[in-house]
Design a protein around this motif. Structure first.
Motif, short mmCIF file in Angstrom:
data_model
loop_
_atom_site.label_atom_id
_atom_site.label_comp_id
_atom_site.label_asym_id
_atom_site.label_seq_id
_atom_site.Cartn_x
_atom_site.Cartn_y
_atom_site.Cartn_z
N LEU A 1 0.85 -1.19 0.00
CA LEU A 1 0.00 0.00 0.00
C LEU A 1 0.89 1.24 0.00
CD1 LEU A 1 -3.03 0.51 2.45
CD2 LEU A 1 -1.70 2.38 1.51
N ASP A 2 0.80 2.03 -1.03
CA ASP A 2 1.58 3.26 -1.14
C ASP A 2 0.85 4.38 -0.41
OD1 ASP A 2 3.13 5.43 -1.79
OD2 ASP A 2 2.71 5.37 -3.95
N ILE A 3 1.37 4.82 0.73
CA ILE A 3 0.72 5.86 1.52
C ILE A 3 0.66 7.17 0.74
CG2 ILE A 3 0.94 7.28 3.61
CD1 ILE A 3 1.99 4.79 5.04
N GLY A 4 1.65 7.42 -0.08
CA GLY A 4 1.63 8.63 -0.89
C GLY A 4 2.30 9.82 -0.24
N LEU A 5 2.58 9.73 1.05
CA LEU A 5 3.32 10.76 1.77
C LEU A 5 4.48 10.08 2.48
CD1 LEU A 5 0.47 12.82 3.52
CD2 LEU A 5 1.62 13.36 1.37
N ASP A 6 5.62 10.77 2.56
CA ASP A 6 6.72 10.22 3.34
C ASP A 6 6.52 10.58 4.82
OD1 ASP A 6 7.52 12.90 3.68
OD2 ASP A 6 9.16 12.74 2.22
N ARG B 1 -5.92 -4.01 -8.05
CA ARG B 1 -5.72 -3.45 -9.39
C ARG B 1 -6.92 -2.66 -9.89
NH1 ARG B 1 -3.55 -8.98 -12.00
NH2 ARG B 1 -5.22 -9.69 -10.62
N VAL B 2 -8.04 -2.75 -9.17
CA VAL B 2 -9.19 -1.92 -9.57
C VAL B 2 -9.23 -0.61 -8.78
CG1 VAL B 2 -10.54 -3.91 -10.31
CG2 VAL B 2 -10.84 -3.02 -7.98
N CYS B 3 -8.14 -0.31 -8.08
CA CYS B 3 -8.03 0.98 -7.38
C CYS B 3 -7.58 2.05 -8.36
CB CYS B 3 -7.05 0.90 -6.22
SG CYS B 3 -7.65 -0.08 -4.83
N VAL B 4 -8.09 3.24 -8.18
CA VAL B 4 -7.70 4.38 -9.01
C VAL B 4 -7.32 5.53 -8.10
CG1 VAL B 4 -9.05 3.76 -11.03
CG2 VAL B 4 -10.13 5.07 -9.21
N GLY B 5 -6.21 6.20 -8.43
CA GLY B 5 -5.81 7.35 -7.64
C GLY B 5 -5.01 6.97 -6.41
N PRO B 6 -4.73 7.96 -5.58
CA PRO B 6 -3.86 7.75 -4.42
C PRO B 6 -4.59 7.15 -3.23
CG PRO B 6 -4.55 10.03 -4.51
CD PRO B 6 -5.12 9.37 -5.74
N ALA B 7 -3.82 6.85 -2.20
CA ALA B 7 -4.39 6.37 -0.95
C ALA B 7 -5.27 7.44 -0.32
CB ALA B 7 -3.27 5.99 0.02
N THR B 8 -6.20 7.00 0.51
CA THR B 8 -7.02 7.91 1.30
C THR B 8 -6.38 8.07 2.67
OG1 THR B 8 -9.07 7.28 0.17
CG2 THR B 8 -9.29 8.26 2.36
N THR C 1 -6.13 4.19 3.78
CA THR C 1 -6.70 3.09 3.02
C THR C 1 -6.10 3.10 1.61
OG1 THR C 1 -8.60 4.17 1.93
CG2 THR C 1 -8.85 3.54 4.25
N ARG C 2 -6.38 2.05 0.86
CA ARG C 2 -5.82 1.92 -0.49
C ARG C 2 -6.46 2.90 -1.47
NH1 ARG C 2 -2.56 -2.32 -1.75
NH2 ARG C 2 -3.44 -3.56 -0.05
N GLY C 3 -7.52 3.54 -1.06
CA GLY C 3 -8.13 4.57 -1.90
C GLY C 3 -9.33 4.08 -2.68
N LEU C 4 -9.71 4.85 -3.70
CA LEU C 4 -10.93 4.59 -4.45
C LEU C 4 -10.80 3.40 -5.39
CD1 LEU C 4 -12.03 8.19 -5.47
CD2 LEU C 4 -13.00 6.74 -3.69
N LYS C 5 -11.92 2.70 -5.55
CA LYS C 5 -12.01 1.59 -6.49
C LYS C 5 -12.99 1.96 -7.61
CE LYS C 5 -10.88 -2.26 -3.43
NZ LYS C 5 -9.82 -2.80 -4.29
N THR C 6 -12.81 1.35 -8.75
CA THR C 6 -13.75 1.57 -9.84
C THR C 6 -15.02 0.76 -9.66
OG1 THR C 6 -12.69 -0.17 -11.14
CG2 THR C 6 -11.94 2.10 -11.51
N THR C 7 -14.91 -0.31 -8.84
CA THR C 7 -16.05 -1.20 -8.60
C THR C 7 -15.82 -1.92 -7.27
OG1 THR C 7 -17.37 -3.01 -9.55
CG2 THR C 7 -14.99 -3.14 -9.83
N PRO C 8 -16.88 -2.34 -6.59
CA PRO C 8 -16.70 -3.04 -5.31
C PRO C 8 -16.11 -4.43 -5.49
CG PRO C 8 -18.91 -2.09 -5.49
CD PRO C 8 -18.31 -2.06 -6.86
N TYR C 9 -14.80 -4.51 -5.46
CA TYR C 9 -14.10 -5.78 -5.69
C TYR C 9 -12.77 -5.73 -4.95
CZ TYR C 9 -11.75 -9.57 -8.27
OH TYR C 9 -11.07 -10.70 -8.61
N GLN C 10 -12.29 -6.88 -4.48
CA GLN C 10 -11.13 -6.90 -3.59
C GLN C 10 -9.79 -6.65 -4.28
OE1 GLN C 10 -11.28 -10.82 -1.91
NE2 GLN C 10 -10.09 -11.74 -3.55
N ASP C 11 -9.68 -6.94 -5.57
CA ASP C 11 -8.39 -6.85 -6.25
C ASP C 11 -7.85 -5.42 -6.22
OD1 ASP C 11 -6.25 -6.84 -8.09
OD2 ASP C 11 -7.18 -8.44 -9.29
#
Length: 306
Positions: A76-81, A121-128, A109-119
Motif C-alpha cells: 500500500l503506497d501511503i503517498g506521503l513520506d 488493481r481496480v483501485c484508481v488514484g492515491p491512498a485515502t 486506506t488503499r483509496g478509491l475503487k472503480t467497482t466493489p471488488y477486492q483486487d
C-alpha cells in the motif's frame, strides 16, 4: 455497565473539530469518504492511534515505523513520506488548537475503487488519508478501579491466516471477541493463541504480575504494541524482571496483579478474569509502572524534534 479502557466522557469541543481528509481540513459533518473507498468496501487499510502531550505526539517515530511497515507488507503506497505525514498530523492539531488531552486516529486506506471488488488493481488514484483528532481522555477510575476480563472463544490467528502484526482496518475477530465479553458482563475480552496460551485482549495488551515478575505473551499472536514495548522498556530500565513467555489461564488466575496496556489509557489494572478475583484494587506494581510510564512519556515529548 461494563466499559473498556477506550470509553471516555463526551467532550462538547469535539462537535466542532476539523478533520483532515486527503489534505483538506473539513468540519465534522463534511468529513466524508466515498462509498467506493477500499477501507469502506473491504477494510483495506492500516491505522494508528496516537496521544498528544504538551503539544507533541508521544512516541511518534515508533507509530510511524509500525504504520509504514504494515503499509509495505500490504503493498500500500501511503503517498506521503514520514516528514509529510508528520506535518499533516501537526497541521491538524494546530488547526484545532490542541495541546493536551487529545487522542488522534490516523487512517490510511488503499483509496478509491472503480467497482466493489477486492483486487487492488481496480483501485484508481492515491491512498485515502484521514486524521481525526479528539479531545479525549480515559475515565480516571479506569486507571484505578480495575477492569474485568472474560476469556472468549475467538482465538488470535496465526500469521498465515491474517497476520496479527498488521494494525489493519479489518477487526472483525476483535469485534466478535468484544461482543462476547460484553454479553458476559465484562469490560474487555481476553484472547488465547492457537495453542491455548494467553495472547492479548481485543483492544489492549495483557500482562500479569507473579512474585515480583512481570509477564506478557510471547508477542507472536498480537499486534506489536507501542505501549506494550514501552512497559517492557521501563521494566528493564528500572530493574523489574519482565519476560515474554507462554502462560496459561491457570497462571493468570493465580497472579498477584494484572493489567492491560494501550496508547489511549496507558496502563490500566485488571482486578478479575473469568470471575476470579486477581486483586481487589490497583496493586503496587501497577501503580509503580503507571508512574514510570508517565515519566517515559515526559522524556519522549521533551526531546528535540527530529
Amino acid at each position: 455497565m461494563p466499559q473498556g479502557t477506550h470509553h471516555s466522557a463526551d467532550d462538547p469541543r469535539n462537535r466542532s473539530i476539523l478533520i483532515y481528509v486527503n489534505g483538506e481540513l473539513l468540519a465534522r459533518e463534511r468529513a466524508m469518504i466515498s462509498v467506493f473507498d477500499s477501507g469502506f468496501i473491504l477494510g483495506d487499510g492500516v491505522w494508528e492511534g496516537l496521544r498528544v502531550h504538551h503539544g507533541r505526539l508521544a512516541f511518534l517515530d515508533m507509530h510511524l515505523d509500525r504504520l509504514f511497515e504494515a503499509a509495505k507488507a500490504l503493498d500500500l503506497d501511503i503517498g506521503l513520506d514520514r516528514n509529510a505525514l508528520t506535518q499533516a498530523l501537526y497541521r491538524t492539531l494546530e488547526a484545532n488548537n490542541m495541546e493536551e488531552g487529545v487522542h488522534v486516529r490516523l487512517m490510511v486506506t488503499r483509496g478509491l475503487k472503480t467497482t466493489p471488488y477486492q483486487d487492488p488493481r481496480v483501485c484508481v488514484g492515491p491512498a485515502t488519508i484521514v486524521i481525526i483528532p479528539e479531545f479525549k481522555v480515559p475515565r480516571p477510575d479506569s486507571l484505578t478501579r480495575g477492569l474485568s476480563l472474560f476469556t472468549v472463544h475467538v482465538r488470535r490467528g496465526a500469521p498465515d491466516v491474517q497476520d496479527p502484526k498488521l494494525n489493519s482496518h479489518s477487526k472483525l475477530n476483535c469485534i466478535t471477541a468484544c461482543i462476547q465479553a460484553t454479553k458476559a458482563g465484562a469490560d474487555e475480552a481476553l484472547m488465547l493463541d492457537p495453542h491455548g496460551f494467553v495472547a492479548t485482549c481485543n483492544s489492549t495488551h495483557f500482562f500479569i504480575v507473579r512474585r515480583g515478575e512481570v509477564w506478557t505473551s510471547t508477542g507472536k499472536y498480537c499486534l506489536a504494541g507501542i505501549t506494550r514495548a514501552n512497559v517492557l522498556r521501563v521494566c528493564r530500565e528500572s530493574g523489574i524482571p519482565a519476560v515474554e513467555k507462554d502462560f496459561s489461564l491457570t497462571e493468570v488466575y493465580g497472579a498477584d496483579e494484572a493489567f492491560v496496556t494501550g496508547t489511549f489509557a496507558g496502563i490500566a489494572p485488571v482486578t478479575s478474569v473469568d470471575g476470579r478475583i486477581i486483586s481487589g484494587a490497583r496493586g503496587p506494581m501497577v501503580e509503580r509502572l503507571q508512574k514510570l510510564y508517565l515519566s517515559l512519556i515526559e522524556r519522549d515529548v521533551t526531546q528535540p524534534a527530529a
